[in-house]
Design a protein around this motif. Structure first.
Motif, PDB file in Angstrom:
ATOM      1  N   VAL A   1       0.840  -1.199   0.000  1.00 10.73           N
ATOM      2  CA  VAL A   1       0.000   0.000   0.000  1.00 10.73           C
ATOM      3  C   VAL A   1       0.881   1.257   0.000  1.00 10.73           C
ATOM      4  O   VAL A   1       0.575   2.240  -0.681  1.00 10.73           O
ATOM      5  CB  VAL A   1      -0.978  -0.023   1.196  1.00 10.73           C
ATOM      6  N   ALA A   2       1.996   1.213   0.712  1.00  8.43           N
ATOM      7  CA  ALA A   2       2.904   2.367   0.771  1.00  8.43           C
ATOM      8  C   ALA A   2       3.478   2.701  -0.610  1.00  8.43           C
ATOM      9  O   ALA A   2       3.818   3.855  -0.872  1.00  8.43           O
ATOM     10  CB  ALA A   2       4.033   2.110   1.762  1.00  8.43           C
ATOM     11  N   ARG A   3       3.574   1.715  -1.503  1.00  7.32           N
ATOM     12  CA  ARG A   3       4.068   2.017  -2.848  1.00  7.32           C
ATOM     13  C   ARG A   3       2.949   2.377  -3.808  1.00  7.32           C
ATOM     14  O   ARG A   3       3.152   2.501  -5.013  1.00  7.32           O
ATOM     15  CB  ARG A   3       4.959   0.930  -3.431  1.00  7.32           C
ATOM     16  N   GLY A   4       1.728   2.579  -3.278  1.00  4.57           N
ATOM     17  CA  GLY A   4       0.631   3.095  -4.068  1.00  4.57           C
ATOM     18  C   GLY A   4      -0.321   2.061  -4.643  1.00  4.57           C
ATOM     19  O   GLY A   4      -1.205   2.403  -5.431  1.00  4.57           O
ATOM     20  N   VAL A   5      -0.160   0.800  -4.275  1.00  3.48           N
ATOM     21  CA  VAL A   5      -1.051  -0.248  -4.766  1.00  3.48           C
ATOM     22  C   VAL A   5      -2.278  -0.311  -3.855  1.00  3.48           C
ATOM     23  O   VAL A   5      -2.148  -0.353  -2.629  1.00  3.48           O
ATOM     24  CB  VAL A   5      -0.334  -1.617  -4.797  1.00  3.48           C
ATOM     25  N   ILE A   6      -3.447  -0.313  -4.455  1.00  2.96           N
ATOM     26  CA  ILE A   6      -4.688  -0.429  -3.691  1.00  2.96           C
ATOM     27  C   ILE A   6      -5.016  -1.911  -3.540  1.00  2.96           C
ATOM     28  O   ILE A   6      -5.092  -2.639  -4.542  1.00  2.96           O
ATOM     29  CB  ILE A   6      -5.841   0.313  -4.400  1.00  2.96           C
ATOM     30  N   ILE A   7      -5.185  -2.357  -2.305  1.00  3.94           N
ATOM     31  CA  ILE A   7      -5.533  -3.755  -2.026  1.00  3.94           C
ATOM     32  C   ILE A   7      -6.958  -3.789  -1.484  1.00  3.94           C
ATOM     33  O   ILE A   7      -7.264  -3.142  -0.483  1.00  3.94           O
ATOM     34  CB  ILE A   7      -4.573  -4.397  -1.014  1.00  3.94           C
ATOM     35  N   ARG A   8      -7.799  -4.553  -2.188  1.00  2.00           N
ATOM     36  CA  ARG A   8      -9.184  -4.711  -1.749  1.00  2.00           C
ATOM     37  C   ARG A   8      -9.510  -6.200  -1.644  1.00  2.00           C
ATOM     38  O   ARG A   8      -9.073  -6.992  -2.476  1.00  2.00           O
ATOM     39  CB  ARG A   8     -10.159  -4.047  -2.727  1.00  2.00           C
ATOM     40  N   ARG A   9     -10.276  -6.542  -0.624  1.00  2.00           N
ATOM     41  CA  ARG A   9     -10.698  -7.923  -0.387  1.00  2.00           C
ATOM     42  C   ARG A   9     -12.213  -7.913  -0.196  1.00  2.00           C
ATOM     43  O   ARG A   9     -12.741  -7.095   0.557  1.00  2.00           O
ATOM     44  CB  ARG A   9     -10.028  -8.463   0.876  1.00  2.00           C
ATOM     45  N   ALA A  10     -12.891  -8.822  -0.882  1.00  2.00           N
ATOM     46  CA  ALA A  10     -14.336  -8.969  -0.712  1.00  2.00           C
ATOM     47  C   ALA A  10     -14.620 -10.415  -0.331  1.00  2.00           C
ATOM     48  O   ALA A  10     -14.017 -11.342  -0.887  1.00  2.00           O
ATOM     49  CB  ALA A  10     -15.072  -8.601  -1.993  1.00  2.00           C
ATOM     50  N   ARG A  11     -15.518 -10.570   0.616  1.00  2.27           N
ATOM     51  CA  ARG A  11     -15.902 -11.905   1.071  1.00  2.27           C
ATOM     52  C   ARG A  11     -17.400 -12.090   0.885  1.00  2.27           C
ATOM     53  O   ARG A  11     -18.187 -11.307   1.404  1.00  2.27           O
ATOM     54  CB  ARG A  11     -15.544 -12.085   2.544  1.00  2.27           C
ATOM     55  N   ILE A  12     -17.768 -13.132   0.149  1.00  3.95           N
ATOM     56  CA  ILE A  12     -19.175 -13.509   0.020  1.00  3.95           C
ATOM     57  C   ILE A  12     -19.430 -14.547   1.097  1.00  3.95           C
ATOM     58  O   ILE A  12     -18.738 -15.563   1.163  1.00  3.95           O
ATOM     59  CB  ILE A  12     -19.470 -14.079  -1.382  1.00  3.95           C
ATOM     60  N   VAL A  13     -20.420 -14.277   1.955  1.00  8.08           N
ATOM     61  CA  VAL A  13     -20.660 -15.156   3.107  1.00  8.08           C
ATOM     62  C   VAL A  13     -22.127 -15.538   3.235  1.00  8.08           C
ATOM     63  O   VAL A  13     -23.024 -14.757   2.934  1.00  8.08           O
ATOM     64  CB  VAL A  13     -20.180 -14.501   4.424  1.00  8.08           C
ATOM     65  N   SER A  14     -22.335 -16.770   3.675  1.00  5.80           N
ATOM     66  CA  SER A  14     -23.684 -17.226   3.987  1.00  5.80           C
ATOM     67  C   SER A  14     -24.087 -16.649   5.328  1.00  5.80           C
ATOM     68  O   SER A  14     -23.250 -16.410   6.192  1.00  5.80           O
ATOM     69  CB  SER A  14     -23.723 -18.754   4.049  1.00  5.80           C
TER      70      SER A  14
END
Length: 177
Positions: free
Chosen positions: A68-81
Motif C-alpha cells: 500500500v505504501a508504494r501506491g497499490v490499492i488492495i481490496r478484499r471482498a468476502r461472500i458469506v452465507s
C-alpha cells in the motif's frame, strides 16, 4: 488451463503489482485446525488486542503495509452465507488488522450475490490482468494455485469483483448475523 509450471510465489505477484490487487473469497470455511493454532485459540476465547500490533498476523500485514505504501490499492471482498459460519466469525474478529494495515475489506451476504456471474474459484487479480486462482479441497485445504494471464478470465474476475464490491458492506459496518 493448468500447466506443469508452478505459479510464481504470491509475494512476487504482489510485488509486481503497480496499481491494484483484489481478492475475492467465496467459501464459508477454509482449512481449520480445530485442535491447535489461531482458530482453536479463538474458540477458547483469545482475541487480538488492537493496541498490540506486534502480535498480529505477520508477515502478511507487513507485506500489505509495504504494498500500500508504494501506491497499490488492495481490496478484499468476502461472500458469506448468513447466519455466518463459525469460521467466518473468526475471520471477522481479526479483519480489523487487515484494515489497519491498509487493505479495504467488504462483506457481501450470499443471498445478495445470486445474480452475479462469479468464477468457480476464489482468486486474486493483479492490475486487472493477472489472475491467481486459489484451489481448495472439499474440506477447505489448499489445493494450490494457478496463474492465468488470460484476458477473458481477467475480465470475468474484474467484473465479478467490482459487482461484489459495489454491493458489499464495508468491514466496519458489517454486523455478524
Amino acid at each position: 488451463m493448468p500447466s506443469n509450471v508452478p505459479p510464481p510465489a504470491f509475494t512476487d505477484l504482489l510485488a509486481g503489482a503497480t496499481r491494484s490487487a483484489v481478492h475475492l473469497e467465496m467459501r464459508d470455511t477454509y482449512a481449520v485446525d480445530y485442535e491447535s493454532g489461531p482458530f482453536a485459540a479463538w474458540r477458547d476465547g483469545h482475541r487480538l488486542d488492537p493496541a498490540d500490533r506486534a502480535s498480529w498476523w505477520r508477515p502478511w500485514l507487513d507485506l500489505v503495509e509495504e504494498t500500500v505504501a508504494r501506491g497499490v490499492i488492495i481490496r478484499r471482498a468476502r461472500i458469506v452465507s448468513e447466519p455466518v459460519s463459525e469460521y467466518t466469525r473468526f475471520l471477522h474478529s481479526f479483519t480489523f488488522t487487515n484494515v489497519a494495515a491498509g487493505e479495504q475489506v467488504r462483506w457481501l451476504p450470499r443471498r445478495r450475490a445470486s445474480d452475479i456471474a462469479l468464477p468457480g474459484n476464489d482468486f486474486w487479480l493483479f492490475d486487472d490482468h493477472t489472475v491467481l486462482w486459489n484451489h481448495f479441497t472439499g474440506d477447505g485445504a489448499s489445493a494450490g494455485g494457478e496463474v492465468a494471464v488470460d484476458p477473458a478470465a481477467a475480465k470475468l474476475c474484474a467484473e465479478a469483483f467490482e459487482t461484489v464490491w459495489a454491493r458489499g458492506i464495508p468491514h466496519d459496518r458489517y454486523a455478524i448475523h
